[in-house]
Design a protein around this motif. Structure first.
Motif, short mmCIF file in Angstrom:
data_model
loop_
_atom_site.label_atom_id
_atom_site.label_comp_id
_atom_site.label_asym_id
_atom_site.label_seq_id
_atom_site.Cartn_x
_atom_site.Cartn_y
_atom_site.Cartn_z
N LYS A 19 2.27 -0.34 -5.43
CA LYS A 19 2.13 -0.11 -6.88
C LYS A 19 0.99 -0.92 -7.51
O LYS A 19 0.43 -0.50 -8.51
N SER A 112 -0.04 3.07 -6.65
CA SER A 112 0.85 4.24 -6.55
C SER A 112 2.28 3.73 -6.52
O SER A 112 2.73 3.18 -5.51
N THR A 115 8.58 6.11 -8.08
CA THR A 115 9.48 5.97 -9.23
C THR A 115 10.80 6.71 -9.03
O THR A 115 11.79 6.39 -9.64
N ARG A 128 8.56 10.69 -5.99
CA ARG A 128 7.55 10.90 -7.03
C ARG A 128 6.90 9.56 -7.27
O ARG A 128 7.58 8.53 -7.24
N ASN A 130 3.87 7.33 -9.61
CA ASN A 130 2.87 7.23 -10.68
C ASN A 130 1.57 6.73 -10.06
O ASN A 130 1.56 5.69 -9.41
N THR A 131 0.50 7.49 -10.24
CA THR A 131 -0.79 7.10 -9.70
C THR A 131 -1.82 7.17 -10.82
O THR A 131 -1.53 7.77 -11.87
N GLY A 134 -2.13 10.52 -12.20
CA GLY A 134 -0.93 11.16 -12.75
C GLY A 134 0.22 11.12 -11.75
O GLY A 134 0.14 10.44 -10.72
N VAL A 135 1.29 11.85 -12.06
CA VAL A 135 2.46 11.83 -11.18
C VAL A 135 2.18 12.66 -9.93
O VAL A 135 1.66 13.78 -10.02
#
Ligand SMILES: Cc1cc2nc3c(=O)[nH]c(=O)nc-3n(C[C@H](O)[C@H](O)[C@H](O)COP(=O)(O)OP(=O)(O)OC[C@H]3O[C@@H](n4cnc5c(N)ncnc54)[C@H](O)[C@@H]3O)c2cc1C
Length: 391
Positions: A19, A112, A115, A128, A130-131, A134-135
């Motif tokens: 992340k 990344s 989530t 899924r 979050n990058t 976008g998702v």
């Protein structure tokens, strides 16, 4: 990251999601244990790894008041490296990342954040994330949650967590190192206080152990009183405690010791701190996380390659790693409850306990803690084959 390297080396497509944008965080320990160095040797990476800047720890010692207590002697271990390598964890992770990226099947995606689990017909089939773009949906035959002790995926998986309790928290701080300072890891025990000092070259990374929930109390007494306490427990630091300007220079780390009762669901496996948060006692959390990764790749590479991974395969990883996890946590809890809690409650410098006195008088005994810390229980060896040539 280690599991990613092992599986990519066996020719499997791997994506590692991280992340953060880098690995530059301070709270994860610096100890690369002889067992991890043995894994490096088995992967043919040892000399490249040791060429990176690190410090060698062959002995561990503590001070109770002014009395020096030798604790562990690593020089007799049955491993290639008979020492702990001290290296900031971000350097270690960067090294593994560079080596893993030599395999075309390895893909590290920074920034990344996983989530959400994606489940279909009772099986986890992806996450899924979050990058920056976008998702994203990442689908895979296996999702490994190695997202640490605050694992979000664990919360979502609905697996039961057993909390073993921890009566301590840690204040994490750094103070400069000066010429003439000793060249070793130092543990210092004083009246109601315990300090561990890790040598990071230009500075000491210090862990000041406090009773659970004590931080607010200390804050109330003010930073000057804290500096005073620090100087009392480690007179060596007296001339530089003023570097701590205010409480922002200290980070509170809440210690927890827990483990999942079940580490797997169809398509999903937890390893490392996400499966079992370790106490900082003994500094073995990294070691256990790496050993989980080695065990997981040894047991899973073949079913994954054949496309025949079952829940039973994943449960076999838990079966393999549960004993070392349980036994190590049991020992940590004993030390926390029977020794650390007493030290923190004492108003005078405690007498060295019998075990410490025995270690001091019989050097041979120092090999036992060295074995437990340096190698651990049920050490893993790489049996996952290399089926792909690195670039
Ligand atoms: C104060 C303190 C001192 C310690 N000292 C030592 C020591 O000296 N030696 C030792 O061996 N152990 C030590 N430990 C324990 C050690 O830090 C852990 O046991 C070890 O880092 C666990 O490794 P891990 O890979 O399972 O988890 P972590 O190291 O926590 O790594 C998890 C990774 O996942 C990322 N992540 C988290 N959530 C997501 C998400 N949703 N999506 C994508 N990425 C995500 C995080 O950014 C992180 O990079 C210490 C722990 C504490 C609290």
């Amino acid at each position: 990251m280690m599991l990613g390297l092992l599986l990519a080396r066996a020719g499997l497509e791997v994506e590692v999601l991280e992340k953060h944008r880098d690995f530059l965080r301070d709270f994860r320990g610096d100890t690369i244990h002889p067992s991890t160095l043995e894994v490096m040797h088995e992967l043919g990476l040892l000399s490249a790894f040791l060429a990176r800047s690190h410090r060698k720890i062959e002995h561990l010692a503590g001070f109770i008041g002014d009395v020096r207590i030798p604790l562990a002697d690593f020089t007799h271990l049955p491993t290639h490296c008979r020492f702990i390598a001290l290296m900031p964890q971000w350097d270690f992770l960067n090294f593994i990342a560079v080596e893993a990226e030599r395999y075309r099947t390895f893909h590290l995606r920074m920034q990344s954040e996983a989530t959400e689990l994606i489940a279909e017909q009772g099986r986890v089939v992806g996450v899924r994330a979050n990058t920056p773009e976008g998702v994203r949906e990442v689908r895979a035959d296996l999702i490994v949650a190695a997202d640490g002790r605050h694992s979000k995926l664990r919360d979502q998986a609905g697996l039961q967590l057993q909390d073993l309790g921890a009566p301590i928290d840690v204040l994490w701080l750094r103070l400069s190192r000066r010429q003439g300072d000793p060249n070793e890891v130092l543990g210092r025990i004083g009246a109601g206080a315990l300090l561990v000092m890790l040598d990071r070259g230009e500075y000491w990374q210090c862990a000041y152990v406090i009773g659970k929930g004590e931080a607010e109390n200390l804050r109330g007494q003010g930073i000057a009183a804290f500096r005073e306490r620090l100087g009392e427990i480690a007179p060596l630091l007296r001339d530089r405690v003023a570097e701590l300007k205010d409480w922002d220079d200290l980070k509170l780390l809440s210690v927890s010791v827990n483990r999942l009762l079940r580490w797997a669901r169809p398509g999903l496996l937890f390893i490392g701190d996400a499966a079992h948060a370790m106490s900082p006692v003994g500094g073995v959390g990294i070691n256990l996380a790496i050993q989980d990764a080695v065990a997981a790749s040894n047991l899973l590479w073949e079913p994954l390659r054949r496309g025949r991974l079952t829940l039973r395969n994943l449960e076999a990883v838990q079966e393999r790693r549960m004993f070392p996890t349980r036994a190590t946590q049991w020992l940590q809890v004993q030390i926390q409850n029977n020794f650390l809690s007493r030290v923190l409650a004492s108003r005078s410098v405690p007498r060295p306990p019998l075990a410490a006195r025995l270690l001091g008088s019989c050097p041979y005994l120092q090999r036992l803690p060295a074995r437990l810390i340096g190698v651990g229980l049920r050490p893993e060896h790489v049996t996952t084959p290399q089926l792909l040539a690195p670039s």
